[in-house]
Enzyme design. Structure first.
Site, short mmCIF file in Angstrom:
data_model
loop_
_atom_site.label_atom_id
_atom_site.label_comp_id
_atom_site.label_asym_id
_atom_site.label_seq_id
_atom_site.Cartn_x
_atom_site.Cartn_y
_atom_site.Cartn_z
N HIS A 443 96.19 -33.72 102.14
CA HIS A 443 96.49 -32.89 100.97
C HIS A 443 95.72 -31.58 101.06
O HIS A 443 96.28 -30.49 100.90
CB HIS A 443 96.13 -33.64 99.69
CG HIS A 443 96.27 -32.82 98.44
ND1 HIS A 443 97.26 -33.03 97.51
CD2 HIS A 443 95.53 -31.77 97.97
CE1 HIS A 443 97.15 -32.15 96.53
NE2 HIS A 443 96.09 -31.38 96.78
N GLU A 444 94.42 -31.68 101.32
CA GLU A 444 93.58 -30.48 101.36
C GLU A 444 93.99 -29.55 102.48
O GLU A 444 94.14 -28.34 102.29
CB GLU A 444 92.12 -30.88 101.51
CG GLU A 444 91.55 -31.62 100.33
CD GLU A 444 91.79 -30.91 99.02
OE1 GLU A 444 91.79 -29.67 98.99
OE2 GLU A 444 92.00 -31.59 98.02
N HIS A 447 96.96 -27.32 101.93
CA HIS A 447 96.76 -26.07 101.19
C HIS A 447 96.58 -24.91 102.16
O HIS A 447 97.09 -23.80 101.93
CB HIS A 447 95.54 -26.18 100.28
CG HIS A 447 95.78 -26.92 99.01
ND1 HIS A 447 96.71 -26.50 98.08
CD2 HIS A 447 95.20 -28.03 98.49
CE1 HIS A 447 96.70 -27.34 97.05
NE2 HIS A 447 95.80 -28.28 97.28
#
Length: 649
Positions: A443-444, A447
């Site tokens: 997820h990170e 970004h």
């Protein structure tokens, strides 16, 4: 200097939608994050999708002719596709002044991506972007624009010196946003840099690097506002604050490069310690994506450092990382004990560092094969002469002491390292380390991907409106979900985010990701009235989950135990990797600050380019199921939903 985006994982489900209430919120999130939600940039972009360009003749703008063919980037010359893009801009907005941003590239799908910034009197209008996508045939494929077409100031403000001292703007930004930087008039000195009214501030304390300010215009409320774009990196936030150039207590907008998330090794595909066993893996890198995880063209590293990433613990939560602890082994044998019952987290820090280094590197290599490579702005120290800007591996901090129950990722423009902070979660006994939940790490990292691809590698400000920022969260959840699909999964399976780390059944989103409308009823129009990027992101990922399963049902799951995708004629052969490829290509096609409708069109355009539209109906049916069909329209107060699909579907 350029802006940076900080994105975070965690938004606990709350009663933000008109649906049944959540269980009580029991997770206490602590960090030093500044709330910038009142300062999103306005949503101004238009996107002309490929069929619109063809209908109105924009695709007749071409460079020198050549024969079409395969997906090879050699089909386009840099002179041709940049000239084509420039010609389109001049024809579309003949009275606009602009500059070419130095981040154009030809993606592995054969499309040339070119980005421009509008200027007035040589001063950037910072939130105006024109992106042109040129096809392999040398014609305009699609384009987007947020260029300003209103009244231009009658005089050059630089010639008139019609603005405040930049130090006052820095102080205005600090005071308005409560930025933890100390700066006092008389003690802070300005040093000109880069020309174009750009200054560096010396004599401040609290920031990782010296703050800067650049004189720029900002398009807002139908007009142009002269501002100082003040850049401050304080770790948990890396801010671009647009301070009015005359009224320094007025802030017109804020971009935060930092994105927070919710989340010997657990192998790829094992999401967390409840999902499988640790394993000993040997030489796990892909030669296509990495020559070796421990070399960077400058040396050989016998620790968790290499061309793509540098991983370490960071218990102090500070900004320095070079001298932090990393496990070292001259034979590159990184074997360290870990069980869920071990405590405190520091007792297994080497296992945590190794896990984070592994997950980050595998994801780098997978993304590379899917098209997020050097030219597209990926994260590498050495780009091996393949384009883009180097010196920007990902800084991976595990057990970061600056917060708990969360994670975040800072994305500056290409050429500056990305920074991931993974926290310990104190919501279970013993505490849980977020680096052991792969979905949070992915997820990170995503970004960083979405911010580098949208608007081009040199511009990390293109997901800074409420809706585009929400889609950033949705893309991050989407990739975190796709990579841990199991062989026997079907569209009837539900997926969660952050369930293991938080210890919360059902995870940290309001609904699980499900294609069942009873389990997850979210529709496009449910974004009306939402003020949380995570709530909006849950809707976007829900829609993309429909896309995923429509493609899997047509093309199959593929071998989920094989990380590296199989391609035929440049197209992934299974629906799982095809979905990821189309979403990535769509990011590069869409305009800066996109909305749901524009991002939908960009994904459909990506399929048109990659497969000649072979999956058109699967895509439209997926979007239409969640109210983003033909006729759906964006309005921030009242979105228009549609379940219609085009004729022939």
């Amino acid at each position: 200097m350029h802006g940076l985006l900080l994105a975070g994982l965690l938004a606990l489900p709350s009663n933000v939608l008109g649906h049944p209430a959540e269980p009580p919120n029991s997770v206490n999130v602590t960090h030093r994050h500044i709330d910038t939600s009142a300062y999103f940039l306005p949503q101004l972009s238009l996107y002309n999708k490929s069929e619109d360009v063809a209908e109105y003749g924009g695709d007749n703008i071409t460079g020198s002719s050549y024969s079409g063919g395969d997906h090879s980037a050699s089909n386009l010359s840099s002179e041709d596709y940049v000239t084509v893009a420039t010609s389109l801009l001049k024809a579309t907005l003949p009275y606009a002044s602009f500059r070419l941003i130095d981040d154009h590239y030809i993606g592995d799908s054969g499309i040339g991506h070119v980005h421009f910034r509008q200027t007035v009197y040589g001063i950037d209008i910072d939130n105006t972007d024109f992106n042109v996508n040129v096809g392999r045939d040398g014609k305009v494929f699609s384009y987007g624009s947020s260029f300003y077409e209103g009244e231009i100031p009658k005089a050059n403000p630089v010639a008139k010196r019609d603005f405040s001292d930049p130090v006052n703007a820095l102080i205005g930004a600090i005071n308005t946003l409560n930025i933890p930087v100390t700066a006092a008039v008389g003690e802070v000195k300005t040093t000109p840099i880069e020309g174009n009214s750009t200054y560096m501030f010396k004599g401040t304390t609290g920031a990782l690097t010296d703050p800067t300010a650049q004189l720029v215009y900002l398009q807002k409320d139908g007009g142009l506002h002269l501002t100082w774009r003040v850049e401050t990196d304080v770790g948990d936030n890396w801010l671009l604050t647009y301070v009015d150039a005359k009224k320094n207590d007025q802030v017109h907008g804020v971009v935060d490069y930092v994105a927070s998330a919710e989340y010997q090794v657990y192998p790829w595909g094992v999401n967390d310690p409840t999902d499988g066993e640790r394993a000993h893996l040997y030489f796990p890198w892909f030669k296509t994506g990495s020559r070796n995880w421990h070399i960077d063209g400058r040396g050989w590293h016998t620790t968790t450092r290499g061309n793509n990433a540098i991983a370490q613990d960071n218990p102090s939560g500070g900004w320095e990382y070079e001298d932090n602890h990393r496990p070292t082994n001259p034979l590159l044998i990184f074997r360290y004990p870990y069980t869920q019952s071990m405590t405190p987290p520091a007792s297994y820090r080497d296992a945590s560092i190794t896990q984070l280094f592994y997950t980050g590197n595998v994801y780098h290599d997978l993304l590379y094969i899917l098209g997020f490579n050097e030219k597209a702005g990926n994260f590498q120290v050495n780009n091996w002469g393949k384009g883009g800007k180097g010196n920007d591996f990902t800084i991976l901090n595990t057990q970061d002491g600056s917060g708990v129950n969360n994670a975040n990722f800072a994305t500056p423009p290409d050429g500056q390292p990305g920074r991931m902070r993974m926290y310990v979660w104190d919501t279970s006994t013993p505490y849980r380390d977020g680096s052991f939940e792969a979905g949070i790490v992915i997820h990170e990292y995503t970004h960083g991907v979405s911010n580098r691809l949208t608007g081009g590698p040199a511009n990390s400000r293109c997901l800074s409106s409420l809706e585009s920022g929400g889609m950033g969260e949705g893309w991050s959840d989407f990739f975190a979900t796709v990579v841990h699909l199991k062989e026997r999964d079907t569209r009837n399976k539900n997926y969660t985010i952050g369930e293991w780390a938080s210890g919360r059944q059902g995870g940290i989103r309001k609904y699980p990701y499900s294609t069942d409308l009873h389990t997850n009823p979210l529709m496009y129009v449910d974004a009306d009235g939402l003020e949380s990027v995570h709530a909006i992101g849950t809707i976007w990922c829900t829609i993309l989950n429909e896309v995923l399963w429509n493609l899997i049902e047509r093309h199959g799951m593929g071998n989920v135990n094989k990380i590296k995708p199989t391609f035929k004629d440049g197209v992934p052969t299974d629906g799982r990797n095809l979905a990821m490829k189309l979403v990535l290509d769509g990011m590069a096609l869409q305009p800066c600050l996109p909305n749901f409708v524009q991002a939908r069109d960009a994904i459909i355009d990506a399929d048109m380019n990659l497969t000649k539209g072979a999956n058109r109906c699967e895509l439209w049916k997926a979007f239409a199921k969640r109210g983003l069909g033909v006729g759906a329209a964006y309005n921030p107060e009242k979105r228009v939903g549609s379940s219609r699909v085009p004729g022939g579907c």
